[in-house]
Every structure is written in C-alpha cells, then in structure tokens.
Design an enzyme around this catalytic site. Structure first.
Site, PDB file in Angstrom:
ATOM      1  CG  ASP A  10      27.328  31.941  57.738  1.00  0.00           C
ATOM      2  OD1 ASP A  10      27.219  32.458  56.684  1.00  0.00           O
ATOM      3  OD2 ASP A  10      28.402  31.306  57.980  1.00  0.00           O
ATOM      4  CB  CYS A  67      27.329  29.327  55.215  1.00  0.00           C
ATOM      5  SG  CYS A  67      27.566  27.693  54.404  1.00  0.00           S
ATOM      6  CB  THR A  69      31.137  26.797  50.880  1.00  0.00           C
ATOM      7  OG1 THR A  69      30.888  26.190  52.063  1.00  0.00           O
ATOM      8  CG2 THR A  69      32.558  27.418  50.960  1.00  0.00           C
ATOM      9  CG  HIS A 100      15.972  12.536  40.458  1.00  0.00           C
ATOM     10  ND1 HIS A 100      16.983  11.935  39.939  1.00  0.00           N
ATOM     11  CD2 HIS A 100      14.929  12.809  39.524  1.00  0.00           C
ATOM     12  CE1 HIS A 100      16.851  11.870  38.676  1.00  0.00           C
ATOM     13  NE2 HIS A 100      15.556  12.314  38.397  1.00  0.00           N
ATOM     14  NE  ARG A 135      14.684   6.216  38.264  1.00  0.00           N
ATOM     15  CZ  ARG A 135      13.778   7.305  37.487  1.00  0.00           C
ATOM     16  NH1 ARG A 135      12.518   7.181  37.560  1.00  0.00           N
ATOM     17  NH2 ARG A 135      14.538   8.310  37.033  1.00  0.00           N
ATOM     18  CG  HIS A 136      13.310   9.461  41.905  1.00  0.00           C
ATOM     19  ND1 HIS A 136      14.522   9.371  41.853  1.00  0.00           N
ATOM     20  CD2 HIS A 136      12.989   9.861  40.845  1.00  0.00           C
ATOM     21  CE1 HIS A 136      15.238   9.660  40.630  1.00  0.00           C
ATOM     22  NE2 HIS A 136      13.996   9.770  40.036  1.00  0.00           N
TER      23      HIS A 136
END
Ligand code: RB5
Length: 155
Positions: A10, A67, A69, A100, A135-136
């Site tokens: 943006d 953007c 943040t 992960h 596991r991931h």
C-alpha cells in the site's frame, strides 16, 4: 525452489517495495509488481488479495507484501485459500516462517523500519526452505484441512 515472486504494497509500503524490487533485480529473481505505484493513499486489502490470489494460483510462486506495520497485509492475505502469510521482523522469524510454517508470503513493515534490516531478513526468508519434518507437515495439514472444510472457493 520457487519460480517467481509476486510483490505488492500500500502507500505506506510503497518506498520499501521499490527498494526490494531493486534488490530482487540484483539477485536476478523474477518478480511481478502488482502495485501500488505511488505513495498516494490506497487500501492494503486490495493489494493483499492481488498478491495472495496470484500466489495461490501459481504452485511455485511466493509473495511479498508491505504496509505500514505488515499486520494488515497478514490479516488480509491469510483470508485467501492456500496462503500462509507471515509477518517477518528479524532473522529468526524469517527463518522459522519458512522452516516450520512453509510461509508462501512474507509481510514486512514499511514504516519506522530500516531498509537495510528489511532486505537482510528478506534474504533469510528467500533462501530458507521448508524443513519437511513430519510434525510441521502434520500441523500444516490440519490448517489446510480446516481451510478446505470451511473456505468457500479458490480466488
Ligand atoms: C496505513 O496508514 C496503515 O494503516 C497500513 O499501511 C497498515 O499498517 C495496516 O495494517
């Protein structure tokens, strides 16, 4: 290895997007710039959905969204089926997002964040692969099963 990057921002992320584009060129990484094209005020979801839609439709693509943040982009992009967007703000979150979470979109903060640091952590995200540890994989499968069950349709 991914084939292409789709990038969007943006107005608050526009300047960093331009810096990232220069950086991708030096790395010879192929990209599509989906806007915005100036620092005139726009709405971040419009660009999040463009980039997320393109990534969701292209199996080997990845996305970068910026953007003010990074938060708005994460929220909007993760509404798109097949998207795993992560806010990356240091080397550790950039690496873990790939190892992960197999994050296919990196969201960055354009305001009050040094460009040099943004490029450094982006490099970590770009070069890191998904660990493929069971596991991931199982955790991500839970997420996509939930998505398949409750999400309406592809973008
Ligand atoms: C725009 O002012 C700002 O709200 C936006 O760039 C973003 O930070 C939202 O999450």
């Amino acid at each position: 290895m991914f084939m292409k990057i789709f990038i969007g921002a943006d107005h608050a992320g526009f300047k960093l997007k331009e810096d990232i584009i220069k950086y991708l060129k030096t790395l010879k990484i192929s990209f599509d710039d989906l806007g915005t094209s100036s620092d005139e005020r726009v709405d971040y979801p419009d660009f999040a959905f463009k980039v997320a839609g393109a990534v969701a439709k292209n199996k080997n693509a990845r996305g970068i969204l910026i953007c003010g943040t990074g938060t708005g982009m994460v929220i909007a992009a993760n509404k798109v089926r097949g998207i795993r967007a992560a806010l990356i703000y240091d080397d550790y979150t950039a690496r873990m997002a790939r190892e992960h979470n197999d994050a296919n979109i990196a969201c960055l903060r354009g305001r009050k964040f040094p460009v040099k640091k943004a490029l450094k952590i982006l490099k970590v995200w770009l070069k890191t692969s998904f660990s493929r540890e069971l596991r991931h994989k199982q955790r991500l499968e839970k997420v996509s099963k939930y998505e398949e069950k409750f999400h309406a349709c592809l973008p």
